[in-house]
Design a protein around this motif. Structure first.
Motif, PDB file in Angstrom:
ATOM      1  N   ILE A 159     -24.529 -21.059  12.216  1.00 42.32           N
ATOM      2  CA  ILE A 159     -23.540 -21.130  11.123  1.00 42.32           C
ATOM      3  C   ILE A 159     -22.628 -22.336  11.305  1.00 42.32           C
ATOM      4  N   ALA A 160     -22.189 -22.564  12.535  1.00 42.36           N
ATOM      5  CA  ALA A 160     -21.309 -23.709  12.789  1.00 42.36           C
ATOM      6  C   ALA A 160     -22.030 -25.021  12.535  1.00 42.36           C
ATOM      7  N   ALA A 161     -23.287 -25.097  12.942  1.00 40.76           N
ATOM      8  CA  ALA A 161     -24.049 -26.324  12.719  1.00 40.76           C
ATOM      9  C   ALA A 161     -24.177 -26.606  11.229  1.00 40.76           C
ATOM     10  N   GLY A 164     -20.377 -26.477   9.462  1.00 39.81           N
ATOM     11  CA  GLY A 164     -19.553 -27.501  10.093  1.00 39.81           C
ATOM     12  C   GLY A 164     -19.943 -28.897   9.632  1.00 39.81           C
TER      13      GLY A 164
END
Lengths: 249, 249
Positions: A159-161, A164
DNA sequence: ACCTGAACACCGTTCAAGT
DNA sequence: ACCTGAACACCGTTCAAGT
């Protein structure tokens, strides 16, 4: 990105107060649609409850009767944008499924780049994203062999990849004086001293306005296609290495 | 995160206009320090030019004489926070150097979590980050064997991985009604149907309030330490795989 | 050069009142 | 239930004027 023409903003067409015939001309989702359209056209900086109200021909208080809060409305908008991004389950290997998700998510954000800053950088909007997205990523990672603590970690990394990168790629320009600011940054970047920053100076033609921190346009005008593709590959490769360790190979 | 006590805000102590004796009581960096302190204590939602002015005992116009714009001031604040994060060059292998950078960057953000939303999600603030950071990452990646287009891609992936994760981990809560919103989200999460979202439902105790999208506290109260460590590993592993391909091994 | 004092054109949200 | 009309307590920024 700039405010709509500063015509003398007309009060909503005078009509008598009270419940309209037919009951309920407005609704939460109608307001969210109008808000999305306005944000697409003028940017989040030009968004306001009053602006949406006047565009809908009602008083600000009317909007508040339907949506409670500015943040709640923006969360609704974010949810709308991300509604269709989750690929169907069970048709792809986990690596291909995640890759497909990244692609569909970026496509959705490119259709509505001005909402990017809501998706990852606001807890309220982030929390309104579809549950299918969460379930889909978890299912893919479970298929990859993750469970328990390692599943949590892999999920957060995915999710962060994804969000972000998109948050950064489409982060908003300054509200005003955009070209003056861009000119100043461009100037600063092109006067970097080769002795102090040799690698940067040497690669400047390749990096200027295409690399984070040293750019003055965002993904709307200068999309970072190849970097995003690379980010997907790096993430998948890293996950596969993690999966091998988890499986004890 | 909430506004300071609503005491009747006193006008700045009445003094005569004009240049103060000794010349220049205020300065850009003094204002930035005050702004950072205020943001640390009350959050970015409570930050305003007028608030900073009244805290410094001057009129709003005085602040504008020094900093031109709200966005410029926030960029200054962001630069301050990130000033010391870049590890010294030439002492570590590239993998260790990048790992160290990630750690130092997260430590800096944890000292000032309320500025996280500026670092990656605002082009102005992002563009004010120190040039040494850019150079350092590029130098590490050059050491890894990247050059030209692949250097650009690897660089963008590193920056996005680092700032993207931190932007999400420390994304702000709602400005008001925080506990009401948290309660609502918690409720929604705990009533997820196992038939519709089996993997999520099965792992709920592990994921609730610790996984992106299904959480109601940010990194300030619920830090994602292990996920961040994993994110570093995944990024490095992915970069190493990329480096092998670039070198044609 | 550096600051005051006031003004301009906005905000989000609340609330009594209408129908 | 759904909306008006007005008010409250804010904003960022500009500008003439002081010293």
């Amino acid at each position: 990105m700039k405010k709509p023409a500063p015509e003398p903003k007309p009060k909503p067409k005078p009509k008598t107060a009270g419940r309209p015939t037919g009951g309920g001309a407005l609704s939460k989702s109608l307001i969210a649609e109008a808000a999305l359209a306005h944000i697409d056209e003028f940017g989040l900086g030009a968004f306001s409850m009053r602006e949406i109200a006047s565009q809908l021909g009602v008083y600000p208080a009317t909007v508040h009767w339907h949506v409670s809060t500015r943040e709640a409305l923006l969360a609704e908008v974010a949810a709308t944008v991300m509604a269709q991004v989750t690929p169907p389950a069970g048709t792809l290997a986990w690596q291909a499924w995640i890759t497909e998700l990244f692609h569909r998510c970026r496509a959705a954000v490119r259709r509505h780049p001005n909402v990017a800053q809501l998706l990852g950088a606001q807890l309220v909007s982030n929390g309104s994203l579809p549950t299918e997205l969460v379930e889909g990523v978890l299912a893919a990672l479970a298929e990859a062999g993750f469970e328990g603590q390692s599943l949590l970690e892999a999920y957060n990394c995915v999710i962060a990849a994804m969000l972000g990168f998109l948050t950064m790629e489409f982060s908003p320009l300054p509200a005003d004086n955009t070209q003056a600011w861009a000119e100043e940054l461009r100037e600063r970047v092109h006067t970097i001293r080769p002795l102090d920053h040799p690698v940067l100076a040497r690669n400047l033609p390749l990096l200027a306005n295409k690399a984070f921190i040293v750019r003055w346009d965002n993904g709307t005008t200068v999309p970072l296609d190849s970097s995003f593709e690379r980010h997907i590959r790096i993430t998948i490769d890293g996950l596969e290495a993690f999966a091998r360790r988890v499986k004890g190979v």
